[in-house]
Write a protein that holds these residues in place. Structure first.
Motif, short mmCIF file in Angstrom:
data_model
loop_
_atom_site.label_atom_id
_atom_site.label_comp_id
_atom_site.label_asym_id
_atom_site.label_seq_id
_atom_site.Cartn_x
_atom_site.Cartn_y
_atom_site.Cartn_z
N ARG A 18 0.82 -1.20 0.00
CA ARG A 18 0.00 0.00 0.00
C ARG A 18 0.86 1.25 0.00
N ASN A 19 0.78 1.99 -1.07
CA ASN A 19 1.44 3.28 -1.19
C ASN A 19 2.90 3.24 -0.75
N LEU A 20 3.62 2.22 -1.20
CA LEU A 20 5.02 2.04 -0.81
C LEU A 20 5.90 3.12 -1.43
N ARG A 21 6.73 3.71 -0.61
CA ARG A 21 7.68 4.70 -1.12
C ARG A 21 9.08 4.38 -0.59
N THR A 22 10.00 4.14 -1.51
CA THR A 22 11.40 3.89 -1.14
C THR A 22 12.25 4.94 -1.83
N HIS A 23 12.92 5.74 -1.04
CA HIS A 23 13.71 6.83 -1.61
C HIS A 23 15.19 6.65 -1.29
N PHE A 24 16.03 7.17 -2.17
CA PHE A 24 17.48 7.15 -1.95
C PHE A 24 17.95 8.58 -1.73
N PHE A 25 18.67 8.76 -0.63
CA PHE A 25 19.12 10.12 -0.32
C PHE A 25 20.57 10.28 -0.75
N THR A 26 20.76 10.79 -1.96
CA THR A 26 22.10 10.89 -2.53
C THR A 26 22.54 12.35 -2.54
N ASP A 27 23.81 12.54 -2.91
CA ASP A 27 24.35 13.90 -2.98
C ASP A 27 23.64 14.72 -4.04
#
Lengths: 360, 336
Positions: A18-27
């Motif tokens: 359900r409404n999955l959000r996977t983010h990458f915090f890069t430069d």
């Protein structure tokens, strides 16, 4: 093979994302690898996830396994697996699930099997590791005991016999001998069979297969697909199959999810999707497949490339490449809407695409 | 790798070692200075005729190749010649010093591995953590501090200020355990002489830590970087996907792969140390091969220096061989 619609509607889903959000915090900024993905997978069902490289399909699988590595993080949503939210589980609880009810196989068996350990050790390990799960005594000594003797209940001999049996089940000849081989001493198809054997070691309820045939020769691909078909039928395992190959999808899946730039753009039962694709991207994907012996069919590639995920266009992500896009598409993001039973599309131009689909 | 392959590799070492003997002998032959004059302590002590007679007796007037072949023949019989200064067979001198050096080398390697492997693994697994940063700082210090300086600091701190550890030699005179192997620690254990064992370990501590620290720095660095590479591999993700814990993944899957480059560094380090560390042995008055060589160079004791250089070279070649063998044990993909 196709699920009857009744069951699909009535049964409890085994996996409910359900409404999955996977983010990458890069430069360079926040990369939204998975951005608001929702879908269900029902018992015994096989769902294909298609899309170009970098569209977030592998990251969706990694998120379900909770194996997203730094600098990536699940930032929102729920992953309900047999009713329990995986996102909230502790690392130890996840460990009990991984390789047990929840298994995963990867693209390249050459890099996925440990090159310095014999195949037998790699299979028995996955059998033994979960045999000791119920002795979860805490504290340092519990930790040390599990470390020194990861199994508690299963003897080496027993695990070995089960591993041999698994190898036999995945169609490896002379399995006893093969147990003592290193991965590099086997062919690509053999290695993929070994990986599948490892994944099946604890009889998973759900198998995530990330491009399981991509690294293989076409003839071997067919064998591996046949093996997976067999597993599905004999064990009733639900499979989430990630691929960029529509050929594999059309052979194997009950339903298809099409992803683009971290989002689901279309989702439909297989036949419906093949006969009546409604998203311009899906249509483009289907049109870009060469057909054998059909000279009238011209391969029409989708122009342009997947946009950088940390710098997505406003509005519809596909608008920069879409032949139908207008000013509105570049401004307002389309929502996923159900246009027919089980057929969901995220496109402002859905009405225009129906006619186009017939020509494709 | 099977036994036949090991033997083939060993046989291949023979021409290399013969080549080494030739180079060592040539270098000594070409070095300026007259060994016979050295024997009799400077000019004018013995008449020219006597010197010529002694040269003839020693075979030093013979052509180069004849001398070389005699030298080679002697080697085969275990005869490394006579020390010009100490008037003893060189082989006996070296055999007397070798156990001290082997003992110190083993202890130093042990110290360095005990520090370097866990530190390297932890700083790779917990990258950018406090432990990693401390490790990096430690490596920098370990590499930058010269052995003799570190040795002197240890002597000042542990030997003079706190007076907790002995600072010179292997053993006070007369306390040596019964001779079995020449390695005091081993002999003490074998003869159950616990007092000697404690004394031997206390004497070993400072020189071993001095040598071990600087070696640990490099070893840790290599382990850390190869570990960092390994933990990003697909098979590590797959191992986690099996449900293994972090520790099981690191110890069971990553470490064996990550240690492959470390093995090369460590075996070559052993090769260097077995030659006897001249500086550390001198600082701690450790009666090993290194100090014998330093003394022999000061005394122009040609035959001893020649034998020592030969031993260094052969040790190095052997260690290289050992590294190759270990490589195939750790990494089944490597074939000879």
């Amino acid at each position: 093979m196709l699920p009857d619609t009744e069951r699909t509607i009535n049964a409890e889903p085994i996996l409910d994302v359900r409404n999955l959000r996977t983010h990458f915090f890069t430069d360079r900024g926040v990369v939204k690898a998975v951005d608001g993905v929702s879908f269900q997978l029902y018992p015994g069902e096989t769902v294909g996830v298609v899309g170009e490289s970098g569209c977030g399909k592998s990251m969706t699988a990694a998120s379900i396994m909770r194996l997203v590595s730094h600098p990536g993080r699940i930032v929102g949503g729920e992953i309900l697996f047999m009713g329990e939210d995986l996102v909230r589980k502790s690392e130890r609880e996840m460990r009990r699930l991984r390789g047990n009810q929840l298994a995963m196989i990867f693209q390249d068996p050459l890099t996925t099997l440990n090159p310095v350990l014999k195949v037998g050790r790699q299979i028995t390990e996955s059998i033994r590791v979960h045999a000791g799960d119920d002795r979860e005594d805490g504290g340092f000594f519990g930790w040390l005991r599990r470390l020194l003797d990861p199994s508690g209940r299963i003897s080496r001999k027993e695990a070995w016999d089960r591993a041999v049996d698994l190898l036999r089940q995945v169609g490896i000849p002379a399995p006893d001998e093969r147990m003592r081989a290193y991965p590099h001493e086997m062919s690509g198809g053999m290695r993929q069979r070994v990986m599948i054997a490892i994944a099946l070691a604890c009889n998973p309820v759900l198998l995530l297969a990330d491009e399981p045939t991509t690294a293989l020769d076409v003839t071997i691909q067919a064998q591996i697909l046949e093996l997976m078909q067999d597993i599905k039928e004999k064990r009733g395992t639900s499979i989430l199959l990630i691929t960029h190959d529509f050929g594999v999808v059309s052979e194997f899946c009950d339903r298809v999810i099409v992803m683009y730039a971290g989002k689901i753009v279309e989702q439909a039962p297989l036949d419906e999707l093949l006969d009546n694709p409604r998203h311009p991207y899906t249509q483009g994907l289907l049109a870009s497949i060469p057909r054998l012996g059909d000279k009238s069919h011209k391969v029409r590639p989708i122009k342009g490339i997947v946009p950088e995920l940390h710098d997505l266009p406003p509005g519809c992500s596909f608008s920069t490449r879409c032949p139908l896009a207008d000013e509105y598409c570049g401004r307002v993001e389309p929502e996923l809407e159900e246009i027919a039973p089980g057929h969901l599309v995220a496109c402002h131009k859905v009405d225009a695409t129906a006619a186009g689909a017939k020509g494709a | 790798m099977n036994i036949a392959q090991v033997i083939t590799r060993l046989l291949q070492l023979i021409p290399v070692i013969i080549g080494v003997t030739f180079i060592v002998f040539s270098l000594m032959y070409l070095t300026p200075g007259d060994p016979v004059e050295v024997m009799f302590g400077g000019e004018g002590a013995v008449s020219e005729e006597d010197l010529a007679r002694i040269r003839r007796e020693l075979g030093l007037d013979r052509p180069f190749f004849e001398q070389y072949l005699r030298f080679l023949g002697g080697l085969l019989r275990g005869d490394l010649g006579m020390s010009l200064v100490q008037r003893q067979p060189v082989a006996r001198l070296i055999a007397g010093r070798l156990p001290a050096t082997i003992e110190l080398t083993a202890a130093a390697i042990l110290v360095s591995l005990v520090i370097a492997i866990p530190a390297g693994v932890i700083s790779a697994v917990r990258r950018y953590s406090t432990i990693d940063k401390l490790g990096t700082l430690g490596t920098l210090l370990g590499v930058s501090m010269p052995d003799f300086w570190l040795g002197l600091v240890f002597i000042l701190l542990f030997g003079i200020t706190w007076k907790v550890l002995p600072i010179s030699g292997r053993m006070p005179f007369g306390m040596e355990p019964e001779h079995v192997t020449g390695l005091f620690v081993v002999d003490a254990v074998l003869t159950r002489d616990w007092v000697a064992l404690k004394t031997a370990l206390r004497h070993l501590a400072l020189p071993a830590i001095t040598l071990g620290t600087s070696m640990a720095a490099l070893t840790m660095r290599v382990t850390r970087s190869s570990m960092l590479e390994v933990v990003q591999q697909d098979y590590i993700t797959f191992a986690r996907a099996k449900g293994l814990s972090g520790t099981q993944v690191v110890l069971g899957h990553a470490l064996k792969n990550a240690l492959i480059p470390t093995v090369t560094v460590v075996t070559l380090n052993i090769g260097i140390l077995l030659g006897g560390n001249m500086i550390v042995e001198s600082v701690f008055a450790w009666p090993g091969l290194g100090r014998l060589v330093v003394d022999s160079i000061y005394n122009r004791d040609y035959t001893v220096v020649q034998a020592a250089v030969l031993i260094y070279a052969i040790t190095y070649v052997t260690m290289n061989f050992l590294a190759d063998v270990l490589y195939t044990v750790l990494n089944p993909r490597v074939r000879f």
